[in-house]
Design a protein around this motif. Sequence first.
Motif, mmCIF file in Angstrom:
data_model
loop_
_atom_site.group_PDB
_atom_site.id
_atom_site.type_symbol
_atom_site.label_atom_id
_atom_site.label_comp_id
_atom_site.label_asym_id
_atom_site.label_seq_id
_atom_site.Cartn_x
_atom_site.Cartn_y
_atom_site.Cartn_z
ATOM 1 N N ARG A 89 -4.179 -44.018 -13.149
ATOM 2 C CA ARG A 89 -5.050 -42.844 -13.340
ATOM 3 C C ARG A 89 -5.193 -42.523 -14.817
ATOM 4 O O ARG A 89 -6.291 -42.210 -15.305
ATOM 5 C CB ARG A 89 -4.491 -41.635 -12.600
ATOM 6 C CG ARG A 89 -5.374 -40.377 -12.714
ATOM 7 C CD ARG A 89 -4.800 -39.240 -11.883
ATOM 8 N NE ARG A 89 -5.671 -38.067 -11.835
ATOM 9 C CZ ARG A 89 -5.589 -37.045 -12.674
ATOM 10 N NH1 ARG A 89 -4.656 -37.035 -13.626
ATOM 11 N NH2 ARG A 89 -6.406 -36.012 -12.554
ATOM 12 N N GLU A 90 -4.078 -42.631 -15.533
ATOM 13 C CA GLU A 90 -4.083 -42.339 -16.961
ATOM 14 C C GLU A 90 -5.074 -43.228 -17.707
ATOM 15 O O GLU A 90 -5.840 -42.757 -18.556
ATOM 16 C CB GLU A 90 -2.671 -42.523 -17.528
ATOM 17 C CG GLU A 90 -2.546 -42.223 -19.006
ATOM 18 C CD GLU A 90 -1.142 -42.520 -19.528
ATOM 19 O OE1 GLU A 90 -0.901 -42.268 -20.722
ATOM 20 O OE2 GLU A 90 -0.302 -43.011 -18.739
ATOM 21 N N GLN A 91 -5.088 -44.521 -17.368
ATOM 22 C CA GLN A 91 -5.996 -45.387 -18.113
ATOM 23 C C GLN A 91 -7.443 -45.254 -17.661
ATOM 24 O O GLN A 91 -8.361 -45.408 -18.472
ATOM 25 C CB GLN A 91 -5.540 -46.838 -18.124
ATOM 26 C CG GLN A 91 -5.345 -47.539 -16.833
ATOM 27 C CD GLN A 91 -4.757 -48.944 -17.085
ATOM 28 O OE1 GLN A 91 -5.290 -49.728 -17.866
ATOM 29 N NE2 GLN A 91 -3.650 -49.243 -16.425
ATOM 30 N N TYR A 94 -8.579 -42.423 -19.637
ATOM 31 C CA TYR A 94 -8.713 -42.874 -21.022
ATOM 32 C C TYR A 94 -10.041 -43.600 -21.240
ATOM 33 O O TYR A 94 -10.774 -43.307 -22.194
ATOM 34 C CB TYR A 94 -7.524 -43.770 -21.361
ATOM 35 C CG TYR A 94 -7.629 -44.487 -22.688
ATOM 36 C CD1 TYR A 94 -7.538 -43.791 -23.893
ATOM 37 C CD2 TYR A 94 -7.809 -45.866 -22.727
ATOM 38 C CE1 TYR A 94 -7.628 -44.459 -25.112
ATOM 39 C CE2 TYR A 94 -7.899 -46.534 -23.935
ATOM 40 C CZ TYR A 94 -7.812 -45.833 -25.122
ATOM 41 O OH TYR A 94 -7.904 -46.484 -26.320
ATOM 42 N N THR A 103 -12.541 -34.262 -20.612
ATOM 43 C CA THR A 103 -11.275 -34.510 -19.923
ATOM 44 C C THR A 103 -11.387 -34.158 -18.438
ATOM 45 O O THR A 103 -10.928 -34.906 -17.572
ATOM 46 C CB THR A 103 -10.143 -33.700 -20.574
ATOM 47 O OG1 THR A 103 -10.020 -34.077 -21.952
ATOM 48 C CG2 THR A 103 -8.825 -33.941 -19.855
ATOM 49 N N ARG A 107 -11.067 -36.891 -15.381
ATOM 50 C CA ARG A 107 -10.047 -36.782 -14.334
ATOM 51 C C ARG A 107 -10.676 -36.761 -12.949
ATOM 52 O O ARG A 107 -10.181 -37.417 -12.020
ATOM 53 C CB ARG A 107 -9.196 -35.536 -14.561
ATOM 54 C CG ARG A 107 -8.257 -35.640 -15.758
ATOM 55 C CD ARG A 107 -7.595 -34.297 -16.060
ATOM 56 N NE ARG A 107 -6.643 -34.412 -17.161
ATOM 57 C CZ ARG A 107 -6.099 -33.378 -17.790
ATOM 58 N NH1 ARG A 107 -6.417 -32.132 -17.399
ATOM 59 N NH2 ARG A 107 -5.249 -33.568 -18.779
ATOM 60 N N GLY A 124 -0.044 -42.614 -10.159
ATOM 61 C CA GLY A 124 0.894 -42.592 -11.271
ATOM 62 C C GLY A 124 1.586 -43.902 -11.525
ATOM 63 O O GLY A 124 2.326 -44.044 -12.512
#
Length: 292
Positions: A89-91, A94, A103, A107, A124
């Motif tokens: 999810r983070e990438q 990004y 942002t 998301r 995660g």
Amino acid sequence: MLEAQSLTRVFGSTTVLDDVSLRVEPGRMTGFVGANGAGKTTTMRILMGVLAPSSGEVLWGGEPITAEVRRTFGYMPEERGLYPRMGIREQLVYFARLHGLSTGQARQRADDLLGHFDLTDRAGDVLDDLSLGNQQRVQIAAALVHRPTALVLDEPFSGLDPLAVDSMTDLLRTEASDVPLLFSSHQLDLVERLCDDLVVLSGGRVVAAGSVADLRSRGAERYRVVLDGHDAAWVRDLRGVRVESVDGPTALLTLDDLPASELVAAAVARGPVVEVARVQQPLTEIFREVTR
């Protein structure tokens, strides 16, 4: 519309692409097929600006493409380009932020794509902890996360099970309903099922291009004859046909000089007929014919 015009690429003394031209229309899935080494990946890299052509050009909307336009494309390379030890999810967030999403938008978009691929509970996890099939899903999500204006996908279905293929196909049809979409694949049955248009590359040259229906219609007319309770072996005596197989009351044949109406008349004259139907030429046969 995304176009390649007369692309040539030379590496040393080897010509990898030789005057390759193709068009990818908005809202149509275009399959890009060819044997290993035919030049598909090189062509895709040139379309995306990863490689420069030795000659020729790439056009967008009829004009020479710019780096700014290319930044709006979605690209899935042959060598996967994600971070193996970064949360998925983070990438995705990004990559979406790199393309200008806020942002919050990034998301939400990441969550929507992960939900479509049933990966919400793995959001995660780092990429390396996922199966190869799930890594493939994340790679597609990364190509789609910024709502691209065109999609160029190199072997997007590789390693996916049938359910995952269906899920990805549904997503691509939704996400790319009005943008050009070019994807390469060695799975000809899948290309046949999904694609509107087809480009066949062999030895660095385009050997066939057009809609799947048009390419099929270029071949000889093939017919299946099914009789009701009597043998179809008599088709071997017909002039102007090539008989491919006879199995009891069923025959498969190709018409050379015999009109289809005369085939029907000959079948009816022999007795009750269940079916005389034209058989579509499989994509595998078209591929073999044009790459010989």
